[in-house]
Design an enzyme around this catalytic site. Structure first.
Site, PDB file in Angstrom:
ATOM      1  N   ASP A  16     -16.026  15.988 103.568  1.00  0.00           N
ATOM      2  CA  ASP A  16     -15.930  15.164 102.915  1.00  0.00           C
ATOM      3  C   ASP A  16     -17.143  14.514 101.888  1.00  0.00           C
ATOM      4  O   ASP A  16     -17.429  14.861 102.018  1.00  0.00           O
ATOM      5  CB  ASP A  16     -16.597  13.472 104.023  1.00  0.00           C
ATOM      6  CG  ASP A  16     -16.116  11.947 103.080  1.00  0.00           C
ATOM      7  OD1 ASP A  16     -15.370  11.371 102.580  1.00  0.00           O
ATOM      8  OD2 ASP A  16     -17.247  10.966 103.217  1.00  0.00           O
ATOM      9  N   SER A  17     -17.104  13.334 101.078  1.00  0.00           N
ATOM     10  CA  SER A  17     -17.942  14.106  99.655  1.00  0.00           C
ATOM     11  C   SER A  17     -18.980  13.412 100.402  1.00  0.00           C
ATOM     12  O   SER A  17     -20.197  13.386  99.132  1.00  0.00           O
ATOM     13  CB  SER A  17     -17.351  12.701  99.081  1.00  0.00           C
ATOM     14  OG  SER A  17     -17.607  11.381  99.318  1.00  0.00           O
ATOM     15  N   CYS A  79     -11.561  12.694 103.829  1.00  0.00           N
ATOM     16  CA  CYS A  79     -11.998  11.803 102.587  1.00  0.00           C
ATOM     17  C   CYS A  79     -10.742  11.474 102.029  1.00  0.00           C
ATOM     18  O   CYS A  79      -9.755  11.603 101.379  1.00  0.00           O
ATOM     19  CB  CYS A  79     -11.916  12.496 101.656  1.00  0.00           C
ATOM     20  SG  CYS A  79     -13.079  11.903 100.145  1.00  0.00           S
ATOM     21  N   GLU A 164     -23.165   5.094 101.237  1.00  0.00           N
ATOM     22  CA  GLU A 164     -24.636   6.095 101.201  1.00  0.00           C
ATOM     23  C   GLU A 164     -25.863   5.694 100.791  1.00  0.00           C
ATOM     24  O   GLU A 164     -27.514   6.486 100.780  1.00  0.00           O
ATOM     25  CB  GLU A 164     -24.365   6.764  99.640  1.00  0.00           C
ATOM     26  CG  GLU A 164     -22.558   7.479  99.622  1.00  0.00           C
ATOM     27  CD  GLU A 164     -22.890   8.572 100.775  1.00  0.00           C
ATOM     28  OE1 GLU A 164     -24.189   9.251 100.545  1.00  0.00           O
ATOM     29  OE2 GLU A 164     -21.472   8.955 101.673  1.00  0.00           O
ATOM     30  N   CYS A 198     -10.757   3.995 103.129  1.00  0.00           N
ATOM     31  CA  CYS A 198     -12.205   4.521 102.648  1.00  0.00           C
ATOM     32  C   CYS A 198     -12.920   4.976 103.923  1.00  0.00           C
ATOM     33  O   CYS A 198     -13.377   4.288 105.035  1.00  0.00           O
ATOM     34  CB  CYS A 198     -12.959   4.388 101.958  1.00  0.00           C
ATOM     35  SG  CYS A 198     -14.361   5.158 101.133  1.00  0.00           S
ATOM     36  N   HIS A 200     -15.548   6.092 104.463  1.00  0.00           N
ATOM     37  CA  HIS A 200     -16.864   5.394 104.369  1.00  0.00           C
ATOM     38  C   HIS A 200     -17.340   3.862 104.935  1.00  0.00           C
ATOM     39  O   HIS A 200     -17.765   2.774 105.274  1.00  0.00           O
ATOM     40  CB  HIS A 200     -17.629   5.262 102.849  1.00  0.00           C
ATOM     41  CG  HIS A 200     -18.292   6.416 102.875  1.00  0.00           C
ATOM     42  ND1 HIS A 200     -17.314   7.626 102.294  1.00  0.00           N
ATOM     43  CD2 HIS A 200     -19.412   5.822 102.234  1.00  0.00           C
ATOM     44  CE1 HIS A 200     -18.341   8.285 101.848  1.00  0.00           C
ATOM     45  NE2 HIS A 200     -19.377   8.086 101.911  1.00  0.00           N
TER      46      HIS A 200
HETATM   47  N1  DGL Z   1     -15.165   8.625 102.187  1.00  0.00           N
HETATM   48  C1  DGL Z   1     -14.253   9.545 101.052  1.00  0.00           C
HETATM   49  C2  DGL Z   1     -13.096   8.134 101.362  1.00  0.00           C
HETATM   50  O1  DGL Z   1     -12.964   8.243 102.428  1.00  0.00           O
HETATM   51  C3  DGL Z   1     -14.859   8.997  99.442  1.00  0.00           C
HETATM   52  C4  DGL Z   1     -15.825   8.041  99.012  1.00  0.00           C
HETATM   53  C5  DGL Z   1     -16.191   8.203  97.711  1.00  0.00           C
HETATM   54  O2  DGL Z   1     -17.109   9.630  97.557  1.00  0.00           O
HETATM   55  O3  DGL Z   1     -15.668   7.811  97.001  1.00  0.00           O
HETATM   56  O4  DGL Z   1     -12.167   8.108 100.231  1.00  0.00           O
END
Ligand code: DGL
Length: 280
Positions: A16-17, A79, A164, A198, A200
């Site tokens: 993931d990012s 992600c 984050e 997402c 997150h």
């Molecule tokens: N968690 C990621 C997603 O599912 C990326 C969030 C990001 O880095 O902007 O899109």
């Protein structure tokens, strides 16, 4: 140029990012606890959601290559942004050159597959990063399977930074949580299911639930991605044989180790060790 990668079995890679993929890893470990995993968070370069196609693709390919070098034969892009912007190119253009036996899977398809049996009104909403919404990946994947479902999406550019930066539980985050939910429901009042597109966003669920009307179901992807991975390994015994099973999990980040430990421990509710690596 072909790389010299080891053929010995190895862990499953989860990328993931940043921290978001931990919500997916948690569910995968619940469903498949016996396997080994490597989690890689590109925390130093997060968020990906507002970045261009080229950059997300470049960063994701670097991460995939790193996980292959670390011995993974199977990598999950936990992600949505990377799944939307890089997965297809990596599968079609890069894997044949890197090693045609390795696999990279994303999170959008498994989420799209579950939606048909959940919505009653046939109207669903997607909350995701600007990159994922702009890519139209959700409507495209959902309409391949369920052409009659109405799909509306809203980008939530402030949500990943809230997570984050450890602001998920802070009072100040309420304004932005409510704002995007209201925008989505104004677009389509018949929505009965909202996908958190997402990885997150499940971390924001306690606040999201405050602003989503009770009759609307909010879907976090982890459970569906985990079930889909279990099914994939059952259908692909040749890949299953390349995944080791000692219940180990290693963590890597591109940011400072102490920063990762502080946040990741909150999401995982258990102590972890992490190592910093560079992807460039
Ligand atoms: N968690 C990621 C997603 O599912 C990326 C969030 C990001 O880095 O902007 O899109």
């Amino acid at each position: 140029m072909k790389q010299h990668l080891s053929h010995t079995p190895g862990p499953i890679g989860v990328f993931d990012s940043g921290y978001g993929g931990l919500t997916i890893l948690n569910k995968i470990k619940e469903v498949l606890p016996e396997y080994d995993y490597i989690y890689l968070g590109d925390n130093a370069r997060t968020p990906y959601g507002s970045r261009s196609f080229e950059i997300v693709y470049e960063f994701t390919l670097q991460a995939v290559n790193k996980l292959f070098e670390m011995g993974c034969h199977l990598v999950i892009l936990a992600c949505n942004t990377a799944s939307a912007k890089a997965l297809r190119s990596i599968q079609i253009n890069d894997l044949p050159n890197i090693d045609a036996t390795r696999r990279v899977l994303g999170v959008i398809r498994p989420t799209a597959e579950c939606i048909g049996s959940i919505t009653q009104s046939q109207h669903i909403g997607i909350l995701a990063t600007a990159g994922t919404i702009k890519s139209e990946s959700y409507p495209l994947e959902i309409h391949k399977l369920f052409p009659d479902i109405h799909v509306n999406g809203v980008a939530c550019p402030m949500w990943v930074p809230l997570v984050e930066n450890n602001e998920a539980r802070d009072e100040g985050s309420d304004y932005f949580i409510r704002k995007y939910i209201d925008q989505l429901l104004q677009k389509d009042s018949q929505i009965d299911t909202i996908i958190l597109g997402c990885t997150h966003y499940p971390i924001l669920l306690p606040k999201i639930s405050k602003y989503v009307p009770e009759q609307i179901r909010v879907i976090a992807q982890g459970e569906y991605v985990a079930k889909s991975l279990k099914d994939y390994l059952r259908r692909h015994p040749e890949m299953d044989a390349k995944c080791t099973r000692n219940s180990n999990c290693l963590f890597y980040t591109t940011e400072a180790e102490d920063k990762f430990i502080e946040s990741a421990t909150t999401f995982l509710n258990c102590p972890i060790e992490v190592q910093r690596i560079s992807l460039e």
